[in-house]
Design an enzyme around this catalytic site. Structure first.
Site, PDB file in Angstrom:
ATOM      1  N   HIS A   1       0.802  -0.716   5.183  1.00 65.00           N
ATOM      2  CA  HIS A   1      -0.621  -1.050   5.320  1.00 65.00           C
ATOM      3  C   HIS A   1      -1.071  -0.689   6.737  1.00 65.00           C
ATOM      4  CE1 HIS A   1      -4.303  -3.445   5.249  1.00 65.00           C
ATOM      5  NE2 HIS A   1      -4.054  -3.871   4.020  1.00 65.00           N
TER       6      HIS A   1
ATOM      7  N   ASP B   1       2.710  -3.507  -3.763  1.00 63.92           N
ATOM      8  CA  ASP B   1       1.737  -4.509  -4.245  1.00 63.92           C
ATOM      9  C   ASP B   1       0.502  -3.899  -4.899  1.00 63.92           C
ATOM     10  OD1 ASP B   1       0.552  -3.545  -1.890  1.00 63.92           O
ATOM     11  OD2 ASP B   1      -0.231  -5.512  -1.328  1.00 63.92           O
ATOM     12  N   ASN B   2       0.258  -2.621  -4.606  1.00 64.62           N
ATOM     13  CA  ASN B   2      -0.835  -1.873  -5.256  1.00 64.62           C
ATOM     14  C   ASN B   2      -0.605  -0.414  -4.938  1.00 64.62           C
ATOM     15  OD1 ASN B   2      -2.424  -3.587  -2.740  1.00 64.62           O
ATOM     16  ND2 ASN B   2      -2.354  -1.357  -2.566  1.00 64.62           N
TER      17      ASN B   2
ATOM     18  N   CYS C   1      -4.039  -6.519  -2.472  1.00 66.55           N
ATOM     19  CA  CYS C   1      -2.902  -7.268  -1.922  1.00 66.55           C
ATOM     20  C   CYS C   1      -2.750  -8.679  -2.467  1.00 66.55           C
ATOM     21  CB  CYS C   1      -3.029  -7.367  -0.400  1.00 66.55           C
ATOM     22  SG  CYS C   1      -3.186  -5.792   0.456  1.00 66.55           S
TER      23      CYS C   1
ATOM     24  N   LYS D   1       4.628 -10.930   5.088  1.00 65.54           N
ATOM     25  CA  LYS D   1       3.193 -11.203   4.860  1.00 65.54           C
ATOM     26  C   LYS D   1       3.004 -12.209   3.736  1.00 65.54           C
ATOM     27  CE  LYS D   1      -0.579  -8.452   2.791  1.00 65.54           C
ATOM     28  NZ  LYS D   1      -1.292  -7.168   2.835  1.00 65.54           N
TER      29      LYS D   1
ATOM     30  N   ASP E   1       0.807  -1.235   0.000  1.00 61.56           N
ATOM     31  CA  ASP E   1       0.000   0.000   0.000  1.00 61.56           C
ATOM     32  C   ASP E   1       0.837   1.280   0.000  1.00 61.56           C
ATOM     33  OD1 ASP E   1      -2.084  -1.800   0.191  1.00 61.56           O
ATOM     34  OD2 ASP E   1      -3.050  -0.871   1.913  1.00 61.56           O
TER      35      ASP E   1
ATOM     36  N   HIS F   1      -0.537 -13.974   2.817  1.00 62.07           N
ATOM     37  CA  HIS F   1      -1.813 -13.577   2.218  1.00 62.07           C
ATOM     38  C   HIS F   1      -2.194 -14.384   0.984  1.00 62.07           C
ATOM     39  CE1 HIS F   1      -4.775  -9.966   1.635  1.00 62.07           C
ATOM     40  NE2 HIS F   1      -5.329 -11.045   2.178  1.00 62.07           N
TER      41      HIS F   1
ATOM     42  N   LYS G   1      -5.788   2.393  -4.535  1.00 61.00           N
ATOM     43  CA  LYS G   1      -5.906   0.955  -4.326  1.00 61.00           C
ATOM     44  C   LYS G   1      -7.362   0.552  -4.533  1.00 61.00           C
ATOM     45  CE  LYS G   1      -5.601  -2.379  -0.457  1.00 61.00           C
ATOM     46  NZ  LYS G   1      -5.205  -2.567   0.953  1.00 61.00           N
TER      47      LYS G   1
HETATM   48 CA    CA Z   1      -1.632  -3.954  -0.484  1.00 66.84          CA
END
Ligand code: CA
Length: 441
Positions: A206, A264-265, A72, A124, A33, A126, A287
């Site tokens: 994040h 990641d975004n 994510c 992380k 993020d 996920h 995002k």
């Molecule tokens: Ca993310």
């Protein structure tokens, strides 16, 4: 039989032509993020990121670096497989205990493990939280971190149980980003004598918004409280990257290590997302949208002596390219049955090939879509990005003149819009229905 032998011989030749001593270490550093504007080398003024900037200065940084998901988990599924995650139904964040990266898919860690690499995830995951989806079932020898999509940074009630080492609670007590730095350095120490693959997946920056007092004090001049915490969290991540780089240099591994860095975004800036006071300027959107602000991210590749230093590269690239680029560097030939969508960057970055690794990139995220071809982009996006409801009509932008996606050219250039829609429809034929989550496409 003859054909099979030919294939095996060719494979052996290619693999053995790069010896273990020549195989570079591979590190993927993933921010979570992080806003497009919030790195020094993109012009950020209130948050210094000297160690990220040093990666850009010593490596090649992308102005058109994308992720295949504005969220994510989908981005991580694309990252580790080298395939558009919509090919295998990983369109959304996992919504139940059983949801996770399908076992049908092979990961970068599996490929590199097969090629003799020591593999580790720090941070992380996920991509699923059942035993079968655990990182150590998906190619990682080592795992330190957490399985879900977000985590508190301070040890609180139950936190000492959800930060894991392997399968067991690690009893972690440090601020999480500092703990991840410590573990990344320890991984290098443990495996420095052999080729290794480290996936350092920060949960910074994040939410939850939590930073150490010591770092917060350094940003007293930032009036907005959330931005102040975000700055301190970003600083912790940048320092962690600095610690990892210092370890590589101390072990004389810097030139033997191929590093990727990206987010990641895009930064979450709109209602309904995990807003963290990030900025995507000059991009529009957030995002969870297929506007540039959701999918175009800070993106750097670094390999001293092999990839040009301090170079700005304008070709179209995407995180799906990391699998084929890393495997090319490691001397692992791609197999057609892996159906990789990514493209190996190395010949483009060294100048062996001209042009762009991709002519066209595609996105599908529920009812949102986008296609970028050259400078043109056709997009249907979530109107929450501009305070509205539902989905936008298809809109056409020329990013060469309009990086902020402000001037819709759809009605002026209907032929271009039709052509892009047709190309997207063709690409979409090879996608499958989402395995979980919302959206009808
Ligand atoms: Ca993310």
């Amino acid at each position: 039989m003859f054909r099979a032998w030919g294939a095996v011989t060719a494979l052996l030749f290619t693999v053995t032509s790069i010896t273990a001593a020549d195989k570079p270490n591979i590190i993927v550093i993933l921010a979570d993020d992080l806003g497009y504007a919030d790195v020094g080398y993109h012009g950020c003024r209130d948050i210094p990121t000297p160690h990220i900037d040093a990666l850009a200065k010593g490596g090649t940084y992308f102005t058109n670096g994308y992720v295949s998901g504005p969220y994510c988990s989908p981005t991580r599924a694309g990252l580790l497989t080298g395939r558009y995650q919509t090919r295998f139904g990983h369109e959304f964040n996992p919504t139940s205990a059983n949801a996770g990266l399908p076992r049908s898919e092979l990961t970068l860690a599996q490929h590199l493990k097969s090629a003799g690499y020591a593999t580790g995830l720090v941070g992380k995951w996920h991509l699923g939280s059942t035993e079968q989806q655990h990182p150590q079932q998906r190619g990682f020898d080592e795992f330190f971190g957490f399985l879900g999509g977000a985590h508190s940074y301070f040890p609180q009630k139950n936190n000492s149980e959800t930060i894991l080492r392997g399968h067991k609670p690690a009893g972690e007590t440090e601020y999480l980003t500092d703990a991840l730095a410590r573990e990344a350095v320890a991984f290098v120490e443990k495996y420095k004598k052999q080729p290794f693959f480290l996936y350092l997946a920060f949960n910074a920056v994040h939410t939850p918004m939590q930073a150490t007092e010591e770092r917060l004090k350094k940003f007293a001049s930032i009036a907005d409280e959330q931005r102040r915490i975000y700055a301190a969290m970003t600083m912790a991540m940048d320092e962690a990257i600095g610690q990892l780089r210092a370890k590589l240099k101390a072990e004389k591994l810097d030139e033997k290590t191929l590093i990727f860095f990206f987010s990641d975004n895009g930064g979450p800036t709109m209602k309904g997302t995990t807003i963290n006071a990030s900025s995507n300027a000059p991009l529009r959107g957030s995002k969870r949208t297929t506007l540039e602000g959701g999918i175009r991210v800070p993106f750097i590749v670094h390999w001293p002596g092999k990839i040009p230093a301090g170079r700005k590269y304008d070709g179209l690239v995407i995180q799906l390219d990391i699998v084929p680029t890393a495997l090319a560097a490691a001397g692992v030939p791609l197999k057609p049955e892996w159906k990789i969508d990514g493209v190996n960057w190395l010949p483009y970055l060294t100048g062996e090939k001209t042009g762009s690794p991709h002519e066209t990139l595609y996105w599908r995220f529920g009812s949102q879509m986008a296609i970028r071809q050259g400078d043109w982009k056709l997009v249907v996006y979530d109107l929450a990005a501009e305070g509205g409801r539902g989905m936008s009509p298809p809109r056409l932008y020329n990013l060469a003149h309009d990086i902020g996606e402000e001037t819709d050219l759809f009605s002026q250039q209907p032929d271009k819009a039709r052509q892009l829609q047709a190309a997207w429809d063709e690409w979409n034929k090879a996608n499958v229905a989402p395995l979980w989550g919302g959206g009808k496409k």
